[in-house]
Scaffold this motif. Structure first.
Motif, PDB file in Angstrom:
ATOM      1  N   LEU A 171      -5.745  -4.150  -7.946  1.00 15.36           N
ATOM      2  CA  LEU A 171      -5.492  -3.537  -6.612  1.00 15.36           C
ATOM      3  C   LEU A 171      -7.040  -3.723  -6.147  1.00 15.36           C
ATOM      4  O   LEU A 171      -8.352  -3.607  -6.854  1.00 15.36           O
ATOM      5  CB  LEU A 171      -5.098  -2.152  -6.787  1.00 15.36           C
ATOM      6  CG  LEU A 171      -3.871  -1.651  -7.378  1.00 15.36           C
ATOM      7  CD1 LEU A 171      -3.715  -2.198  -9.069  1.00 15.36           C
ATOM      8  CD2 LEU A 171      -3.415  -0.427  -6.990  1.00 15.36           C
ATOM      9  N   GLY A 172      -7.356  -3.589  -4.747  1.00 18.50           N
ATOM     10  CA  GLY A 172      -8.533  -3.552  -4.305  1.00 18.50           C
ATOM     11  C   GLY A 172      -8.899  -2.740  -3.016  1.00 18.50           C
ATOM     12  O   GLY A 172      -7.589  -2.204  -2.443  1.00 18.50           O
ATOM     13  N   ALA A 206      -0.042   6.039 -11.896  1.00 15.26           N
ATOM     14  CA  ALA A 206      -1.190   5.164 -11.789  1.00 15.26           C
ATOM     15  C   ALA A 206      -1.355   4.558 -10.313  1.00 15.26           C
ATOM     16  O   ALA A 206      -2.248   4.650  -9.486  1.00 15.26           O
ATOM     17  CB  ALA A 206      -1.231   4.119 -12.586  1.00 15.26           C
ATOM     18  N   PHE A 207       0.038   4.310  -9.832  1.00 17.27           N
ATOM     19  CA  PHE A 207      -0.077   3.630  -8.587  1.00 17.27           C
ATOM     20  C   PHE A 207      -0.048   4.699  -7.299  1.00 17.27           C
ATOM     21  O   PHE A 207      -0.696   4.572  -6.481  1.00 17.27           O
ATOM     22  CB  PHE A 207       1.752   3.036  -8.218  1.00 17.27           C
ATOM     23  CG  PHE A 207       1.798   1.807  -8.887  1.00 17.27           C
ATOM     24  CD1 PHE A 207       0.894   0.505  -8.203  1.00 17.27           C
ATOM     25  CD2 PHE A 207       2.449   1.248  -9.938  1.00 17.27           C
ATOM     26  CE1 PHE A 207       1.026  -0.683  -8.710  1.00 17.27           C
ATOM     27  CE2 PHE A 207       2.467  -0.034 -10.280  1.00 17.27           C
ATOM     28  CZ  PHE A 207       1.773  -0.951  -9.840  1.00 17.27           C
ATOM     29  N   THR A 208       0.409   5.998  -7.693  1.00 22.15           N
ATOM     30  CA  THR A 208       0.378   7.012  -6.373  1.00 22.15           C
ATOM     31  C   THR A 208      -1.012   7.226  -6.472  1.00 22.15           C
ATOM     32  O   THR A 208      -1.681   7.702  -5.546  1.00 22.15           O
ATOM     33  CB  THR A 208       1.339   8.022  -6.905  1.00 22.15           C
ATOM     34  OG1 THR A 208       1.123   8.740  -8.124  1.00 22.15           O
ATOM     35  CG2 THR A 208       2.751   7.777  -6.477  1.00 22.15           C
ATOM     36  N   ARG A 209      -1.813   7.526  -7.514  1.00 21.23           N
ATOM     37  CA  ARG A 209      -3.232   7.910  -7.596  1.00 21.23           C
ATOM     38  C   ARG A 209      -4.000   6.781  -6.949  1.00 21.23           C
ATOM     39  O   ARG A 209      -4.822   7.109  -6.190  1.00 21.23           O
ATOM     40  CB  ARG A 209      -3.723   8.277  -9.052  1.00 21.23           C
ATOM     41  CG  ARG A 209      -4.883   8.671  -9.081  1.00 21.23           C
ATOM     42  CD  ARG A 209      -5.055   9.606 -10.543  1.00 21.23           C
ATOM     43  NE  ARG A 209      -4.910   8.456 -11.746  1.00 21.23           N
ATOM     44  CZ  ARG A 209      -5.883   7.900 -12.168  1.00 21.23           C
ATOM     45  NH1 ARG A 209      -6.999   8.150 -12.108  1.00 21.23           N
ATOM     46  NH2 ARG A 209      -5.631   7.297 -13.289  1.00 21.23           N
ATOM     47  N   ALA A 210      -3.815   5.533  -7.189  1.00 22.06           N
ATOM     48  CA  ALA A 210      -4.680   4.569  -6.731  1.00 22.06           C
ATOM     49  C   ALA A 210      -4.377   4.271  -5.061  1.00 22.06           C
ATOM     50  O   ALA A 210      -5.177   4.098  -4.337  1.00 22.06           O
ATOM     51  CB  ALA A 210      -4.232   3.220  -7.425  1.00 22.06           C
ATOM     52  N   LEU A 211      -3.130   4.351  -4.740  1.00 26.01           N
ATOM     53  CA  LEU A 211      -2.741   4.080  -3.273  1.00 26.01           C
ATOM     54  C   LEU A 211      -3.361   5.228  -2.580  1.00 26.01           C
ATOM     55  O   LEU A 211      -3.738   5.033  -1.273  1.00 26.01           O
ATOM     56  CB  LEU A 211      -1.213   4.111  -3.116  1.00 26.01           C
ATOM     57  CG  LEU A 211      -0.774   2.930  -4.002  1.00 26.01           C
ATOM     58  CD1 LEU A 211       0.656   2.359  -3.549  1.00 26.01           C
ATOM     59  CD2 LEU A 211      -1.523   1.458  -3.350  1.00 26.01           C
ATOM     60  N   ASP A 227       0.795  -1.368  -0.096  1.00 21.44           N
ATOM     61  CA  ASP A 227       0.114   0.017  -0.188  1.00 21.44           C
ATOM     62  C   ASP A 227       0.839   1.315   0.017  1.00 21.44           C
ATOM     63  O   ASP A 227       0.327   2.392   0.334  1.00 21.44           O
ATOM     64  CB  ASP A 227      -0.943  -0.020   1.267  1.00 21.44           C
ATOM     65  CG  ASP A 227      -0.304   0.080   2.585  1.00 21.44           C
ATOM     66  OD1 ASP A 227       0.943   0.083   2.480  1.00 21.44           O
ATOM     67  OD2 ASP A 227      -1.153  -0.375   3.675  1.00 21.44           O
ATOM     68  N   THR A 228       2.175   1.214  -0.260  1.00 19.87           N
ATOM     69  CA  THR A 228       2.874   2.462  -0.384  1.00 19.87           C
ATOM     70  C   THR A 228       4.092   2.374  -1.487  1.00 19.87           C
ATOM     71  O   THR A 228       4.446   1.252  -1.956  1.00 19.87           O
ATOM     72  CB  THR A 228       4.098   2.417   0.701  1.00 19.87           C
ATOM     73  OG1 THR A 228       2.837   2.258   2.243  1.00 19.87           O
ATOM     74  CG2 THR A 228       4.683   3.602   0.848  1.00 19.87           C
ATOM     75  N   TYR A 229       4.080   3.541  -2.196  1.00 22.41           N
ATOM     76  CA  TYR A 229       4.848   3.451  -3.645  1.00 22.41           C
ATOM     77  C   TYR A 229       5.867   4.500  -3.198  1.00 22.41           C
ATOM     78  O   TYR A 229       5.867   5.787  -2.619  1.00 22.41           O
ATOM     79  CB  TYR A 229       4.048   3.877  -4.439  1.00 22.41           C
ATOM     80  CG  TYR A 229       4.845   3.959  -5.922  1.00 22.41           C
ATOM     81  CD1 TYR A 229       4.710   2.916  -6.716  1.00 22.41           C
ATOM     82  CD2 TYR A 229       5.526   5.203  -6.708  1.00 22.41           C
ATOM     83  CE1 TYR A 229       5.524   3.054  -8.123  1.00 22.41           C
ATOM     84  CE2 TYR A 229       6.048   5.059  -7.634  1.00 22.41           C
ATOM     85  CZ  TYR A 229       6.051   4.087  -8.398  1.00 22.41           C
ATOM     86  OH  TYR A 229       6.612   3.989  -9.681  1.00 22.41           O
ATOM     87  N   TYR A 282      -6.546   2.104  -2.302  1.00 26.34           N
ATOM     88  CA  TYR A 282      -6.393   1.019  -2.805  1.00 26.34           C
ATOM     89  C   TYR A 282      -5.176   0.205  -2.304  1.00 26.34           C
ATOM     90  O   TYR A 282      -4.328   0.922  -1.944  1.00 26.34           O
ATOM     91  CB  TYR A 282      -6.111   0.889  -4.354  1.00 26.34           C
ATOM     92  CG  TYR A 282      -7.456   1.246  -5.207  1.00 26.34           C
ATOM     93  CD1 TYR A 282      -8.395   0.120  -5.369  1.00 26.34           C
ATOM     94  CD2 TYR A 282      -7.755   2.324  -5.709  1.00 26.34           C
ATOM     95  CE1 TYR A 282      -9.619   0.372  -6.552  1.00 26.34           C
ATOM     96  CE2 TYR A 282      -8.757   2.581  -6.450  1.00 26.34           C
ATOM     97  CZ  TYR A 282      -9.690   1.631  -6.889  1.00 26.34           C
ATOM     98  OH  TYR A 282     -10.812   1.983  -7.522  1.00 26.34           O
ATOM     99  N   THR A 283      -5.248  -1.153  -2.256  1.00 26.89           N
ATOM    100  CA  THR A 283      -4.107  -2.007  -1.873  1.00 26.89           C
ATOM    101  C   THR A 283      -3.794  -2.816  -3.091  1.00 26.89           C
ATOM    102  O   THR A 283      -4.639  -3.245  -3.567  1.00 26.89           O
ATOM    103  CB  THR A 283      -4.335  -2.678  -0.625  1.00 26.89           C
ATOM    104  OG1 THR A 283      -4.701  -1.811   0.581  1.00 26.89           O
ATOM    105  CG2 THR A 283      -3.357  -3.694  -0.150  1.00 26.89           C
ATOM    106  N   VAL A 284      -2.537  -2.885  -3.308  1.00 22.92           N
ATOM    107  CA  VAL A 284      -2.085  -4.083  -4.482  1.00 22.92           C
ATOM    108  C   VAL A 284      -2.288  -5.404  -3.758  1.00 22.92           C
ATOM    109  O   VAL A 284      -1.476  -5.741  -2.730  1.00 22.92           O
ATOM    110  CB  VAL A 284      -0.588  -3.649  -4.662  1.00 22.92           C
ATOM    111  CG1 VAL A 284      -0.249  -4.793  -6.026  1.00 22.92           C
ATOM    112  CG2 VAL A 284      -0.366  -2.156  -5.199  1.00 22.92           C
TER     113      VAL A 284
END
Length: 277
Positions: free
Chosen positions: A271-272, A242-247, A132-134, A251-253
């Protein structure tokens, strides 16, 4: 193949050499034996896979505190190129898990480049990690490694909750993940592979309003980078967004699948919004 704790100075020198062989680091950027020795003395792990006298791979970790929890941080995992198909990365992680549990530690964390599909498959599909961290340019914009000359050092921070039902199901083979289920076709990916191998982004508000989200990556970013460094940079920039926006949207990977089942070969992250334990 023998997997065992590394204790001797001679074996630690092999670990130094393997860091340079696998990642191309200069001597200044490797973890030296002068650091390995005290790390082991205070409970860290340094485990090697030996083929006779040859160090085929190793895993190295140290104890830390994260969010109030004692953790083992698995800082390095390396396998010689000639042994990449021997499942050594998985075996070394299992050995590290065993050492951590013996010390009463129930979680291991580490970072990896989310564009590296082989590592993503190991971490999520085989081991059952979550993330859950990028971290943007975690080690700076570049290192002496050939892997970090164009695309930086962005990392996903993964957590391996060692004794959860999710992880135990992965390790005992109850849950097997390879290709994504057919219903993935109905999910609009945040990033997907276009027919020309370029990243195609979907930035509409609806993509982060879905219960699940997808992020596709190339099957082999290293080959793509050798062929077209500019395109590799585009992949870094697109997946970073994408990852920074989703997290940030909570969301969690949770999973990684090989082959998105669309018109090309790729890898795909699921991601959910809730963590599966």
């Amino acid at each position: 193949m023998i997997i065992k704790n590394i204790k001797s100075i001679a074996e630690m020198r092999l670990v130094e050499d393997l860091q340079q062989e696998v990642w191309g680091f200069s001597e200044r950027e490797i973890v030296p034996l002068m650091t390995m020795i005290p790390t082991i003395a205070v409970g860290g792990t340094l485990i090697g896979a030996f083929d006779g006298e040859t160090l085929a791979g190793f895993v190295y970790g140290f104890i830390g505190r994260e969010d109030g929890h004692t953790t083992m941080h698995s800082d390095m995992l390396a396998v010689k190129p000639a042994y990449r198909r021997a499942n050594l990365g998985y075996q070394l992680k299992l050995a590290q898990r065993e050492r951590a549990l013996a010390q009463g530690i129930d979680r291991i964390t580490w970072t990896f480049d989310p564009l590296q599909s082989r590592n993503a498959y190991l971490n999520f599909a085989k081991l059952g990690c979550i993330a859950d961290t990028y971290k943007i340019n975690f080690y700076g914009e570049a290192t002496t490694s050939f892997l970090h000359q164009d695309t930086g050092t962005d990392r996903l921070w993964v957590t391996w909750l060692l004794n959860t039902p999710r992880v135990r199901r992965r390790l005992d083979g109850t849950t097997h993940l390879e290709h994504p289920p057919p219903e993935f076709e109905r999910i609009i990916p945040l990033v997907q592979c276009a027919v020309d191998d370029a990243p195609q982004e979907h930035e509409s508000a609806g993509t982060t309003a879905q219960e699940d989200a997808l992020i596709e990556i190339p099957t082999d970013i290293n080959s793509l980078q050798k062929r077209d460094a500019t395109l590799a940079v585009r992949w870094r920039e697109a997946t970073r967004r994408a990852f920074t926006r989703a997290l940030a949207a909570k969301y969690t990977v949770k999973e990684f699948y090989r082959s998105a089942g669309r018109a090309h070969q790729s890898g795909v992250y699921l991601l959910g919004r809730e963590r599966e334990r």
